[in-house]
Design a protein around this motif. Structure first.
Motif, PDB file in Angstrom:
ATOM      1  N   ALA A 256      46.961  41.935  36.952  1.00  0.00           N
ATOM      2  CA  ALA A 256      47.844  42.809  37.732  1.00  0.00           C
ATOM      3  C   ALA A 256      49.095  43.162  36.935  1.00  0.00           C
ATOM      4  O   ALA A 256      49.516  44.323  36.901  1.00  0.00           O
ATOM      5  CB  ALA A 256      48.220  42.138  39.047  1.00  0.00           C
TER       6      ALA A 256
ATOM      7  N   LYS B  29      35.436  35.128  45.692  1.00  0.00           N
ATOM      8  CA  LYS B  29      36.478  36.104  46.035  1.00  0.00           C
ATOM      9  C   LYS B  29      37.474  35.538  47.050  1.00  0.00           C
ATOM     10  O   LYS B  29      38.686  35.630  46.859  1.00  0.00           O
ATOM     11  CB  LYS B  29      35.836  37.382  46.586  1.00  0.00           C
TER      12      LYS B  29
ATOM     13  N   VAL C 148      43.731  36.901  37.769  1.00  0.00           N
ATOM     14  CA  VAL C 148      44.060  38.069  38.594  1.00  0.00           C
ATOM     15  C   VAL C 148      45.542  38.406  38.474  1.00  0.00           C
ATOM     16  O   VAL C 148      45.918  39.582  38.355  1.00  0.00           O
ATOM     17  CB  VAL C 148      43.673  37.822  40.069  1.00  0.00           C
ATOM     18  N   GLU C 149      46.408  37.396  38.494  1.00  0.00           N
ATOM     19  CA  GLU C 149      47.846  37.636  38.325  1.00  0.00           C
ATOM     20  C   GLU C 149      48.137  38.327  36.991  1.00  0.00           C
ATOM     21  O   GLU C 149      48.897  39.300  36.923  1.00  0.00           O
ATOM     22  CB  GLU C 149      48.603  36.314  38.385  1.00  0.00           C
TER      23      GLU C 149
ATOM     24  N   ILE D  39      38.899  44.440  40.251  1.00  0.00           N
ATOM     25  CA  ILE D  39      38.429  43.335  39.411  1.00  0.00           C
ATOM     26  C   ILE D  39      37.027  42.964  39.876  1.00  0.00           C
ATOM     27  O   ILE D  39      36.818  42.606  41.033  1.00  0.00           O
ATOM     28  CB  ILE D  39      39.361  42.119  39.490  1.00  0.00           C
TER      29      ILE D  39
ATOM     30  N   LEU E 186      40.717  31.624  38.341  1.00  0.00           N
ATOM     31  CA  LEU E 186      40.615  33.041  38.657  1.00  0.00           C
ATOM     32  C   LEU E 186      41.910  33.607  39.203  1.00  0.00           C
ATOM     33  O   LEU E 186      42.235  34.785  38.967  1.00  0.00           O
ATOM     34  CB  LEU E 186      39.474  33.272  39.651  1.00  0.00           C
TER      35      LEU E 186
ATOM     36  N   VAL F 287      45.146  44.891  44.372  1.00  0.00           N
ATOM     37  CA  VAL F 287      43.994  44.483  43.568  1.00  0.00           C
ATOM     38  C   VAL F 287      42.791  44.295  44.488  1.00  0.00           C
ATOM     39  O   VAL F 287      42.810  43.450  45.388  1.00  0.00           O
ATOM     40  CB  VAL F 287      44.275  43.171  42.804  1.00  0.00           C
TER      41      VAL F 287
ATOM     42  N   THR G 124      39.575  32.702  45.641  1.00  0.00           N
ATOM     43  CA  THR G 124      40.622  33.251  44.783  1.00  0.00           C
ATOM     44  C   THR G 124      41.763  33.813  45.616  1.00  0.00           C
ATOM     45  O   THR G 124      42.943  33.639  45.285  1.00  0.00           O
ATOM     46  CB  THR G 124      40.036  34.360  43.882  1.00  0.00           C
TER      47      THR G 124
ATOM     48  N   ILE H 119      39.199  42.924  44.732  1.00  0.00           N
ATOM     49  CA  ILE H 119      38.302  41.981  44.053  1.00  0.00           C
ATOM     50  C   ILE H 119      36.911  42.134  44.649  1.00  0.00           C
ATOM     51  O   ILE H 119      36.733  41.974  45.866  1.00  0.00           O
ATOM     52  CB  ILE H 119      38.797  40.535  44.211  1.00  0.00           C
TER      53      ILE H 119
END
Length: 245
Positions: free
Chosen positions: A206, A86, A202-203, A157, A198, A76, A89, A78
């Protein structure tokens, strides 16, 4: 034939399988100033490794500002403006068991028609900048299991400040894409507001991206379960469904 081949000045001559090198071969390489190398490996495995390494070293590459993490096996990337969160996170993701590949500068290589790989410049590898704290070494603080030298890029992302006038995607039926080195990569935009976790977002992104690659789309299943043919409902319809639930 040997003299003609060496006269073309190849990068090197390699003798495989640990074979003895005859004197005339050594003399010919010296005459034409061609490096002479020797390896104990078989010819086919040696050539395969050589081609793979050349593809990696000579691949087209760019550098992008962002953070690259491995989350549930998905690479991922970011991105966002400075101060978007960022690096913070990334720290939270590391604490949750995921791995950091690069912070701040991500070197991206195109290894195939549809394959991108990201890594960190060697001089800043494993380092993260946290405003108010400074520079930390993630590998030293969280252990070497928290970092990784490279990873494929499966999705992007984009973090951006919440804009009340902008219509954000609430269903995620169809993927949006961005292009990196002419390779299409799924991209989602995540608006930043106070209190949003966040790392969890993100998890989830994904895992959802992996499900989509495997052919499952939760939004489409919901629409079909509701008996709705139009997969692009209006904001009003979305609000009505939410209130009904």
């Amino acid at each position: 034939a040997l003299g003609y081949w060496l006269s073309l000045h190849p990068a090197a001559a390699v003798v495989t399988r640990g074979l003895d090198i005859p004197d005339y071969f050594v003399d010919a390489c010296a005459k034409y100033e061609v490096p002479l190398l020797k390896t104990s490996r078989e010819t086919s495995p040696f050539l395969a490794s050589l081609i793979a390494q050349l593809n990696r070293e000579l691949a087209p590459r760019i550098t992008r500002h962002g953070v690259l993490v491995e989350v549930y096996g998905e690479g991922v990337l970011i991105v966002g403006e400075s101060g978007a969160g960022k690096s913070e996170t990334a720290i939270e993701l590391i604490k949750r068991g995921h791995r950091l590949i690069a912070d701040d500068a991500v070197e991206i290589r195109k290894l195939g028609d549809n394959t991108l790989e990201g890594s960190s410049p060697s001089n800043i590898r494993h380092f993260i900048e946290l405003r108010g704290i400074g520079i930390i070494n993630a590998g030293r603080i969280f252990g070497m299991g928290a970092v990784k030298p490279n990873e494929k890029i499966d999705m992007v992302i984009q973090l951006e400040e919440w804009d009340a006038t902008k219509a954000y995607d609430r269903l995620g039926i169809d993927n949006e894409y961005t292009k990196l080195l002419d390779v299409k990569v799924p991209v989602i935009t995540v608006p930043i507001t106070p209190g949003r976790n966040l790392a969890v977002i993100v998890e989830t992104a994904a895992m959802n991206n992996r499900q989509k690659k495997m052919g499952y789309n939760g939004a489409k299943e919901l629409m079909q379960g509701l008996g709705i043919d139009d997969l692009e409902p209006t904001e009003k319809e979305l609000d009505l469904w939410t209130h009904n639930e």
